[in-house]
Design a protein around this motif. Sequence first.
Motif, PDB file in Angstrom:
ATOM      1  N   LYS A  58      25.470  -0.423   6.087  1.00  0.00           N
ATOM      2  CA  LYS A  58      25.033  -1.704   7.085  1.00  0.00           C
ATOM      3  C   LYS A  58      25.307  -1.158   8.139  1.00  0.00           C
ATOM      4  CE  LYS A  58      28.544  -4.995   9.234  1.00  0.00           C
ATOM      5  NZ  LYS A  58      29.951  -5.675   9.057  1.00  0.00           N
ATOM      6  N   VAL A  59      23.881  -1.180   8.784  1.00  0.00           N
ATOM      7  CA  VAL A  59      23.540  -0.966  10.358  1.00  0.00           C
ATOM      8  C   VAL A  59      23.613  -1.866  11.331  1.00  0.00           C
ATOM      9  CG1 VAL A  59      21.294  -0.089  11.887  1.00  0.00           C
ATOM     10  CG2 VAL A  59      22.146   0.920   9.016  1.00  0.00           C
ATOM     11  N   TYR A  60      24.702  -1.979  12.344  1.00  0.00           N
ATOM     12  CA  TYR A  60      24.179  -3.115  13.378  1.00  0.00           C
ATOM     13  C   TYR A  60      23.606  -2.265  14.308  1.00  0.00           C
ATOM     14  CZ  TYR A  60      25.656  -5.492  17.543  1.00  0.00           C
ATOM     15  OH  TYR A  60      25.386  -6.446  18.354  1.00  0.00           O
ATOM     16  N   TYR A  61      22.811  -3.009  15.019  1.00  0.00           N
ATOM     17  CA  TYR A  61      22.070  -2.804  15.936  1.00  0.00           C
ATOM     18  C   TYR A  61      21.774  -3.698  17.466  1.00  0.00           C
ATOM     19  CZ  TYR A  61      17.497  -1.288  18.756  1.00  0.00           C
ATOM     20  OH  TYR A  61      16.732  -1.183  19.155  1.00  0.00           O
ATOM     21  N   SER A  62      21.805  -2.892  19.225  1.00  0.00           N
ATOM     22  CA  SER A  62      22.105  -4.079  19.534  1.00  0.00           C
ATOM     23  C   SER A  62      20.986  -3.038  20.453  1.00  0.00           C
ATOM     24  CB  SER A  62      22.847  -4.526  20.540  1.00  0.00           C
ATOM     25  OG  SER A  62      22.825  -4.260  21.851  1.00  0.00           O
ATOM     26  N   MET A  63      20.357  -3.560  21.441  1.00  0.00           N
ATOM     27  CA  MET A  63      19.323  -3.657  22.250  1.00  0.00           C
ATOM     28  C   MET A  63      19.149  -4.733  23.570  1.00  0.00           C
ATOM     29  SD  MET A  63      15.111  -2.160  21.674  1.00  0.00           S
ATOM     30  CE  MET A  63      14.621  -1.487  23.975  1.00  0.00           C
ATOM     31  N   TYR A  64      19.198  -4.079  24.836  1.00  0.00           N
ATOM     32  CA  TYR A  64      18.850  -4.829  25.924  1.00  0.00           C
ATOM     33  C   TYR A  64      17.600  -4.811  27.115  1.00  0.00           C
ATOM     34  CZ  TYR A  64      19.237  -6.638  31.247  1.00  0.00           C
ATOM     35  OH  TYR A  64      19.039  -7.980  32.156  1.00  0.00           O
ATOM     36  N   SER A  65      17.026  -6.258  26.914  1.00  0.00           N
ATOM     37  CA  SER A  65      15.635  -5.866  26.936  1.00  0.00           C
ATOM     38  C   SER A  65      15.432  -6.629  28.730  1.00  0.00           C
ATOM     39  CB  SER A  65      14.671  -7.049  26.469  1.00  0.00           C
ATOM     40  OG  SER A  65      13.428  -7.563  26.724  1.00  0.00           O
ATOM     41  N   THR A  66      14.728  -5.536  29.023  1.00  0.00           N
ATOM     42  CA  THR A  66      14.553  -5.698  31.159  1.00  0.00           C
ATOM     43  C   THR A  66      13.399  -7.229  30.848  1.00  0.00           C
ATOM     44  OG1 THR A  66      13.258  -3.875  30.948  1.00  0.00           O
ATOM     45  CG2 THR A  66      15.671  -3.315  31.132  1.00  0.00           C
ATOM     46  N   MET A  67      12.865  -7.525  29.533  1.00  0.00           N
ATOM     47  CA  MET A  67      11.200  -8.126  30.006  1.00  0.00           C
ATOM     48  C   MET A  67      11.635  -9.608  29.936  1.00  0.00           C
ATOM     49  SD  MET A  67       8.531  -5.922  29.927  1.00  0.00           S
ATOM     50  CE  MET A  67       7.175  -7.075  28.928  1.00  0.00           C
ATOM     51  N   TRP A  81      18.857   6.690   0.879  1.00  0.00           N
ATOM     52  CA  TRP A  81      19.029   7.943   0.725  1.00  0.00           C
ATOM     53  C   TRP A  81      19.972   8.509   1.852  1.00  0.00           C
ATOM     54  CZ3 TRP A  81      18.285   9.112  -3.991  1.00  0.00           C
ATOM     55  CH2 TRP A  81      17.777   8.532  -4.997  1.00  0.00           C
ATOM     56  N   ASP A  82      20.785   9.852   1.830  1.00  0.00           N
ATOM     57  CA  ASP A  82      21.179  10.829   2.897  1.00  0.00           C
ATOM     58  C   ASP A  82      21.688   9.941   4.022  1.00  0.00           C
ATOM     59  OD1 ASP A  82      20.826  12.608   1.557  1.00  0.00           O
ATOM     60  OD2 ASP A  82      18.727  12.529   1.795  1.00  0.00           O
ATOM     61  N   CYS A  83      22.744   8.448   3.986  1.00  0.00           N
ATOM     62  CA  CYS A  83      23.251   7.152   4.604  1.00  0.00           C
ATOM     63  C   CYS A  83      23.949   8.983   5.649  1.00  0.00           C
ATOM     64  CB  CYS A  83      23.155   6.608   3.729  1.00  0.00           C
ATOM     65  SG  CYS A  83      24.440   5.166   5.402  1.00  0.00           S
ATOM     66  N   LEU A  84      23.963   8.828   6.971  1.00  0.00           N
ATOM     67  CA  LEU A  84      24.264   9.134   7.401  1.00  0.00           C
ATOM     68  C   LEU A  84      25.179   8.087   8.552  1.00  0.00           C
ATOM     69  CD1 LEU A  84      21.920  12.302   8.710  1.00  0.00           C
ATOM     70  CD2 LEU A  84      24.253  12.040   7.502  1.00  0.00           C
ATOM     71  N   PRO A  85      26.620   8.509   8.655  1.00  0.00           N
ATOM     72  CA  PRO A  85      27.174   7.474   9.265  1.00  0.00           C
ATOM     73  C   PRO A  85      26.815   7.761  11.047  1.00  0.00           C
ATOM     74  CG  PRO A  85      28.547   8.715   7.975  1.00  0.00           C
ATOM     75  CD  PRO A  85      27.831   9.148   7.444  1.00  0.00           C
ATOM     76  N   ASN A 106      26.890   2.183   8.821  1.00  0.00           N
ATOM     77  CA  ASN A 106      28.234   2.934   8.483  1.00  0.00           C
ATOM     78  C   ASN A 106      27.796   2.678   6.971  1.00  0.00           C
ATOM     79  OD1 ASN A 106      30.648   1.794   9.689  1.00  0.00           O
ATOM     80  ND2 ASN A 106      30.116   0.060  10.107  1.00  0.00           N
ATOM     81  N   CYS A 107      28.478   4.030   6.383  1.00  0.00           N
ATOM     82  CA  CYS A 107      27.794   4.219   4.825  1.00  0.00           C
ATOM     83  C   CYS A 107      28.644   4.383   3.778  1.00  0.00           C
ATOM     84  CB  CYS A 107      26.715   5.787   4.896  1.00  0.00           C
ATOM     85  SG  CYS A 107      26.104   5.914   6.482  1.00  0.00           S
ATOM     86  N   CYS A 108      28.331   4.006   3.044  1.00  0.00           N
ATOM     87  CA  CYS A 108      29.541   4.139   1.759  1.00  0.00           C
ATOM     88  C   CYS A 108      29.076   4.191  -0.125  1.00  0.00           C
ATOM     89  CB  CYS A 108      30.625   2.874   1.347  1.00  0.00           C
ATOM     90  SG  CYS A 108      29.696   1.659   1.082  1.00  0.00           S
ATOM     91  N   ARG A 109      29.405   4.740  -0.796  1.00  0.00           N
ATOM     92  CA  ARG A 109      29.740   4.811  -2.475  1.00  0.00           C
ATOM     93  C   ARG A 109      30.637   4.952  -3.334  1.00  0.00           C
ATOM     94  NH1 ARG A 109      26.185  10.183  -3.380  1.00  0.00           N
ATOM     95  NH2 ARG A 109      27.562  11.333  -2.239  1.00  0.00           N
ATOM     96  N   ASP A 110      31.722   3.762  -2.462  1.00  0.00           N
ATOM     97  CA  ASP A 110      32.709   4.498  -3.951  1.00  0.00           C
ATOM     98  C   ASP A 110      33.395   2.847  -4.231  1.00  0.00           C
ATOM     99  OD1 ASP A 110      33.443   2.251  -1.183  1.00  0.00           O
ATOM    100  OD2 ASP A 110      35.000   3.168  -0.497  1.00  0.00           O
ATOM    101  N   ASN A 111      32.485   1.805  -4.402  1.00  0.00           N
ATOM    102  CA  ASN A 111      32.346   1.375  -5.165  1.00  0.00           C
ATOM    103  C   ASN A 111      31.488  -0.011  -5.595  1.00  0.00           C
ATOM    104  OD1 ASN A 111      33.369  -0.545  -2.882  1.00  0.00           O
ATOM    105  ND2 ASN A 111      35.290  -1.287  -3.639  1.00  0.00           N
ATOM    106  N   ASP A 112      30.853  -1.119  -5.852  1.00  0.00           N
ATOM    107  CA  ASP A 112      29.958  -2.142  -5.542  1.00  0.00           C
ATOM    108  C   ASP A 112      30.112  -2.895  -5.065  1.00  0.00           C
ATOM    109  OD1 ASP A 112      28.464  -0.770  -8.262  1.00  0.00           O
ATOM    110  OD2 ASP A 112      29.194  -2.347  -9.149  1.00  0.00           O
ATOM    111  N   LEU A 113      29.258  -2.881  -4.408  1.00  0.00           N
ATOM    112  CA  LEU A 113      28.785  -3.722  -2.657  1.00  0.00           C
ATOM    113  C   LEU A 113      29.898  -3.269  -1.640  1.00  0.00           C
ATOM    114  CD1 LEU A 113      29.215  -7.091  -5.146  1.00  0.00           C
ATOM    115  CD2 LEU A 113      26.842  -5.793  -4.350  1.00  0.00           C
TER     116      LEU A 113
END
Length: 143
Positions: A58-67, A81-85, A106-113
Amino acid sequence: MMFIKWHPFFVLGTLLCISGMSVGIKCWHCISKDCQLDPSENYKAVKKQCLTGQYCQKVYYSMYSTMDNMVYESTVRGCAWDCLPKDDFQNCSSELHGSRGCVTRNCCRDNDLCNQGSRTNSVLTSSHLSCLFLLVLSSYFVT
């Protein structure tokens, strides 16, 4: 000639371990607006079978645009693949937020979903715990 008597619990446990390790986990997959919402209640999020060895992320991204003086935010869920927190928000300066943006992954593979929330990796998966339980149980019945 010596014959080994295989107890059904041992055979079942072994088969479950082998099959559980060869199939990837299921993850929420969402790449559109509103993916920050609870995926179980979001029609844009779907359950996807990942390949063996992949993580849910799950990836959360935030960016401020000066435009246009706007903050743009995005949440993406899927297999990786190779998910790095990662957590840029701990040190997200205004310069970083305005240049390339800040990311929390956030990376996980401890259970489905498991990419529904923000939980991270656990040492044993639920399928491994089930296998371990059946193998231990079978050791009590082997004579």
